[in-house]
Design a protein around this motif. Structure first.
Motif, PDB file in Angstrom:
ATOM      1  N   ARG A  23       0.414 -30.694  24.084  1.00  0.00           N
ATOM      2  CA  ARG A  23      -0.576 -29.741  24.588  1.00  0.00           C
ATOM      3  C   ARG A  23       0.155 -28.703  25.434  1.00  0.00           C
ATOM      4  O   ARG A  23       0.685 -28.999  26.501  1.00  0.00           O
ATOM      5  CB  ARG A  23      -1.659 -30.446  25.391  1.00  0.00           C
ATOM      6  CG  ARG A  23      -2.568 -31.322  24.527  1.00  0.00           C
ATOM      7  CD  ARG A  23      -3.725 -31.886  25.325  1.00  0.00           C
ATOM      8  NE  ARG A  23      -4.691 -32.555  24.469  1.00  0.00           N
ATOM      9  CZ  ARG A  23      -4.694 -33.867  24.187  1.00  0.00           C
ATOM     10  NH1 ARG A  23      -3.737 -34.639  24.715  1.00  0.00           N
ATOM     11  NH2 ARG A  23      -5.602 -34.397  23.405  1.00  0.00           N
ATOM     12  N   SER A  55      -0.078 -25.331  27.582  1.00  0.00           N
ATOM     13  CA  SER A  55      -1.052 -24.559  28.359  1.00  0.00           C
ATOM     14  C   SER A  55      -0.324 -23.572  29.250  1.00  0.00           C
ATOM     15  O   SER A  55       0.792 -23.832  29.693  1.00  0.00           O
ATOM     16  CB  SER A  55      -1.918 -25.483  29.231  1.00  0.00           C
ATOM     17  OG  SER A  55      -2.565 -26.468  28.454  1.00  0.00           O
ATOM     18  N   ARG A  78     -12.617 -26.218  22.344  1.00  0.00           N
ATOM     19  CA  ARG A  78     -11.956 -27.363  22.964  1.00  0.00           C
ATOM     20  C   ARG A  78     -11.589 -27.142  24.436  1.00  0.00           C
ATOM     21  O   ARG A  78     -10.413 -27.193  24.817  1.00  0.00           O
ATOM     22  CB  ARG A  78     -10.723 -27.765  22.167  1.00  0.00           C
ATOM     23  CG  ARG A  78     -11.034 -28.128  20.715  1.00  0.00           C
ATOM     24  CD  ARG A  78      -9.872 -28.821  20.039  1.00  0.00           C
ATOM     25  NE  ARG A  78     -10.211 -29.152  18.655  1.00  0.00           N
ATOM     26  CZ  ARG A  78      -9.462 -29.918  17.870  1.00  0.00           C
ATOM     27  NH1 ARG A  78      -8.321 -30.409  18.330  1.00  0.00           N
ATOM     28  NH2 ARG A  78      -9.828 -30.172  16.631  1.00  0.00           N
ATOM     29  N   ARG A 110     -10.587 -27.696  28.132  1.00  0.00           N
ATOM     30  CA  ARG A 110      -9.846 -28.792  28.768  1.00  0.00           C
ATOM     31  C   ARG A 110      -9.408 -28.340  30.145  1.00  0.00           C
ATOM     32  O   ARG A 110      -8.904 -27.225  30.310  1.00  0.00           O
ATOM     33  CB  ARG A 110      -8.642 -29.188  27.920  1.00  0.00           C
ATOM     34  CG  ARG A 110      -7.883 -30.430  28.420  1.00  0.00           C
ATOM     35  CD  ARG A 110      -6.740 -30.758  27.476  1.00  0.00           C
ATOM     36  NE  ARG A 110      -5.948 -31.905  27.916  1.00  0.00           N
ATOM     37  CZ  ARG A 110      -6.205 -33.167  27.594  1.00  0.00           C
ATOM     38  NH1 ARG A 110      -7.246 -33.433  26.808  1.00  0.00           N
ATOM     39  NH2 ARG A 110      -5.429 -34.158  28.026  1.00  0.00           N
ATOM     40  N   GLU A 111      -9.588 -29.188  31.127  1.00  0.00           N
ATOM     41  CA  GLU A 111      -9.200 -28.864  32.496  1.00  0.00           C
ATOM     42  C   GLU A 111      -7.699 -29.060  32.648  1.00  0.00           C
ATOM     43  O   GLU A 111      -7.175 -30.139  32.356  1.00  0.00           O
ATOM     44  CB  GLU A 111      -9.966 -29.747  33.477  1.00  0.00           C
ATOM     45  CG  GLU A 111      -9.976 -29.209  34.891  1.00  0.00           C
ATOM     46  CD  GLU A 111     -10.954 -29.953  35.774  1.00  0.00           C
ATOM     47  OE1 GLU A 111     -10.622 -31.109  36.165  1.00  0.00           O
ATOM     48  OE2 GLU A 111     -12.040 -29.412  36.069  1.00  0.00           O
ATOM     49  N   VAL A 141     -10.438 -24.485  33.653  1.00  0.00           N
ATOM     50  CA  VAL A 141     -10.720 -24.869  32.275  1.00  0.00           C
ATOM     51  C   VAL A 141     -10.025 -23.869  31.349  1.00  0.00           C
ATOM     52  O   VAL A 141     -10.129 -22.654  31.546  1.00  0.00           O
ATOM     53  CB  VAL A 141     -12.231 -24.891  31.998  1.00  0.00           C
ATOM     54  CG1 VAL A 141     -12.505 -25.171  30.512  1.00  0.00           C
ATOM     55  CG2 VAL A 141     -12.909 -25.948  32.868  1.00  0.00           C
ATOM     56  N   TYR A 143      -8.939 -22.843  27.112  1.00  0.00           N
ATOM     57  CA  TYR A 143      -9.451 -22.933  25.748  1.00  0.00           C
ATOM     58  C   TYR A 143      -8.335 -22.647  24.750  1.00  0.00           C
ATOM     59  O   TYR A 143      -7.313 -22.060  25.085  1.00  0.00           O
ATOM     60  CB  TYR A 143     -10.583 -21.924  25.540  1.00  0.00           C
ATOM     61  CG  TYR A 143     -11.683 -22.012  26.565  1.00  0.00           C
ATOM     62  CD1 TYR A 143     -12.784 -22.838  26.357  1.00  0.00           C
ATOM     63  CD2 TYR A 143     -11.626 -21.270  27.757  1.00  0.00           C
ATOM     64  CE1 TYR A 143     -13.797 -22.924  27.301  1.00  0.00           C
ATOM     65  CE2 TYR A 143     -12.631 -21.349  28.702  1.00  0.00           C
ATOM     66  CZ  TYR A 143     -13.719 -22.176  28.475  1.00  0.00           C
ATOM     67  OH  TYR A 143     -14.713 -22.263  29.409  1.00  0.00           O
ATOM     68  N   GLU A 168      -2.014 -28.599  20.400  1.00  0.00           N
ATOM     69  CA  GLU A 168      -3.018 -27.634  20.859  1.00  0.00           C
ATOM     70  C   GLU A 168      -2.351 -26.672  21.834  1.00  0.00           C
ATOM     71  O   GLU A 168      -1.531 -27.082  22.654  1.00  0.00           O
ATOM     72  CB  GLU A 168      -4.173 -28.354  21.562  1.00  0.00           C
ATOM     73  CG  GLU A 168      -4.953 -29.302  20.653  1.00  0.00           C
ATOM     74  CD  GLU A 168      -6.031 -30.070  21.405  1.00  0.00           C
ATOM     75  OE1 GLU A 168      -7.071 -30.342  20.805  1.00  0.00           O
ATOM     76  OE2 GLU A 168      -5.823 -30.396  22.597  1.00  0.00           O
ATOM     77  N   ARG A 205      -3.372 -23.772  24.679  1.00  0.00           N
ATOM     78  CA  ARG A 205      -4.451 -23.187  25.484  1.00  0.00           C
ATOM     79  C   ARG A 205      -3.880 -22.161  26.456  1.00  0.00           C
ATOM     80  O   ARG A 205      -2.679 -22.167  26.745  1.00  0.00           O
ATOM     81  CB  ARG A 205      -5.184 -24.269  26.274  1.00  0.00           C
ATOM     82  CG  ARG A 205      -5.979 -25.241  25.420  1.00  0.00           C
ATOM     83  CD  ARG A 205      -6.623 -26.328  26.281  1.00  0.00           C
ATOM     84  NE  ARG A 205      -7.496 -27.181  25.508  1.00  0.00           N
ATOM     85  CZ  ARG A 205      -7.082 -28.190  24.747  1.00  0.00           C
ATOM     86  NH1 ARG A 205      -5.785 -28.485  24.700  1.00  0.00           N
ATOM     87  NH2 ARG A 205      -7.942 -28.915  24.068  1.00  0.00           N
ATOM     88  N   GLN A 246      -7.659 -36.368  18.852  1.00  0.00           N
ATOM     89  CA  GLN A 246      -9.043 -35.916  18.672  1.00  0.00           C
ATOM     90  C   GLN A 246      -9.373 -35.807  17.191  1.00  0.00           C
ATOM     91  O   GLN A 246      -8.610 -35.242  16.413  1.00  0.00           O
ATOM     92  CB  GLN A 246      -9.228 -34.565  19.362  1.00  0.00           C
ATOM     93  CG  GLN A 246     -10.634 -34.012  19.261  1.00  0.00           C
ATOM     94  CD  GLN A 246     -10.782 -32.765  20.110  1.00  0.00           C
ATOM     95  OE1 GLN A 246      -9.930 -32.462  20.930  1.00  0.00           O
ATOM     96  NE2 GLN A 246     -11.869 -32.050  19.929  1.00  0.00           N
TER      97      GLN A 246
END
Length: 394
Positions: free
Chosen positions: A149, A151, A195, A197-198, A209, A211, A234, A236, A393
């Motif tokens: 992930r 971010s 989706r 996610r914090e 948050v 996305y 993912e 974000r 997921q």
């Protein structure tokens, strides 16, 4: 060695050029831009005998190719929509190349780079770029990888330049085909604001948050980590919260489709009008908090034990306590410096092949981290043992 800095008058590219002046051994550093006034201003401000200016119009391909010939590398700071054209010029000129975006239009030039024995790395700033280096560094410590992930928090005004305004519109275009996640061997298309996610970013940015966004890391990491069995990737991102609230409202009311409307007898895109307003407004050119924050979370197994590795990054504060990092420059330097580092590595032959390469294929993470640390940009890691493997997921 000589470097041709295309779009060099831009806010981000001029920071990359400053880094080349401070840290590189290039004998000639050419600021190349259509905006002659701003380009020559960059030359004056840098006040270095190696730096000169040339006016370039990338839409005139023949002339641009002729101007690039003889340079070792083109550091391309142009906007997303120009990268296909600019990369074609670089390939034809027989130069190495690098840009900030990496959205895929560059791939059409792959064969020509290979024929010339040159390397082009699309998408090397903070994200994409350093994010892939962090993910690969984490993955190298695991036998198998379950989830990745990526971010980031990009803390800058929503429209401090036209190319940044374009990025905002591009990433949240509801019809954009490249907004995908990688899940169980397939790329799955998702809409804007999918989706949630914090994510907890390093201070002073805090928790917000985030996305799914359309970034190159989803596809490049899927390729690079295929041998590790990765099941979920993912990507974000977030901007300052007022920016995010505005973009979400524009999306919900259909503005992001950029439908054409008639105004005073002329047809214009509604989002084009809003973008132009933001570019000229105080609200579009200011924000309370400036800078950049990365958060990379990788889960997997090492020696039979499930683990989570979380990597973050920090940089000098934007509050004026560190000269050269004040305000917006805490953002623009974070993006520009990695591109400059990568440009030097490519020009010096410190890459792993020719043609169009992803960041994962081109660079060793530790070498990039070492260069970033010289500039006060640091990578941090937290390692956690899990009681069970991370679910993917469905």
């Amino acid at each position: 060695m000589k470097v041709f800095c295309l779009g060099g008058a831009g806010r981000i590219c001029r920071e990359a050029i400053l880094d080349l002046v401070q840290y590189s051994g290039f004998e000639q550093i050419t600021v190349a831009d259509f905006n002659e006034e701003e380009g020559r201003k960059v030359v004056r401000e840098l006040h270095d005998p190696r730096v000169d200016f040339i006016k370039v119009n990338v839409y005139d391909k023949e002339a641009t190719v002729a101007q690039m010939r003889g340079y070792d590398i083109v550091m391309d700071g142009t906007a997303i929509t120009l990268n296909g054209l600019s990369t074609a010029c670089i390939a034809e000129a027989g130069c190495h190349g690098i840009n900030l975006n990496g959205f895929g239009d560059e791939d059409a030039s792959a064969a020509l780079f290979e024929r010339h024995g040159k390397t082009c790395v699309p998408g090397f700033g903070m994200t994409p770029g350093v994010t892939q280096m962090m993910a690969m560094h984490a993955a190298s410590q695991l036998d198998t990888v379950d989830t990745v992930r990526v971010s980031h928090g990009s803390y800058r005004p929503i429209a401090f330049s036209r190319s940044i305004t374009e990025t905002t519109t591009y990433e949240y275009d509801p019809n954009l085909p490249g907004r995908v996640v990688y899940e169980n061997g397939a790329f799955i298309q998702v809409p804007p604001f999918a989706r949630p996610r914090e994510i907890r970013l390093p201070e002073p940015y805090g928790t917000s948050v985030q996305y799914i966004i359309p970034h190159a890391e989803t596809k490049t990491l899927a390729k690079a980590l295929a041998g590790k069995g990765v099941r979920l990737i993912e990507v974000r991102g977030t901007w300052p919260q007022p920016n995010m609230r505005l973009v979400q409202a524009l999306y919900e009311y259909g503005f992001m489709r950029n439908d054409r409307i008639r105004v005073n007898g002329s047809k214009v895109g509604i989002m084009d009008c809003i973008s132009e307003y933001l570019y000229h407004s105080r609200e579009g050119s200011e924000t309370e908090l400036y800078g950049y924050a990365l958060h990379i979370e990788v889960t997997g197994v090492r020696n039979g034990v499930p683990m989570r590795l979380t990597l973050t990054h920090t940089h000098p504060a934007s509050d004026g306590s560190v000269p050269g990092w004040e305000g917006l420059r805490a953002y623009t330097r974070n993006v520009g410096i990695p591109m400059a580092i990568a440009a030097v590595m490519i020009a010096e032959g410190r890459v792993n092949g020719a043609g169009i390469l992803t960041p994962e294929e081109a660079f060793e993470p530790q070498a990039v981290f070492a260069e970033l640390e010289k500039r006060g940009i640091r990578i941090h890691q937290d390692t956690e043992v899990l009681t069970e493997r991370e679910p993917v997921q469905a």
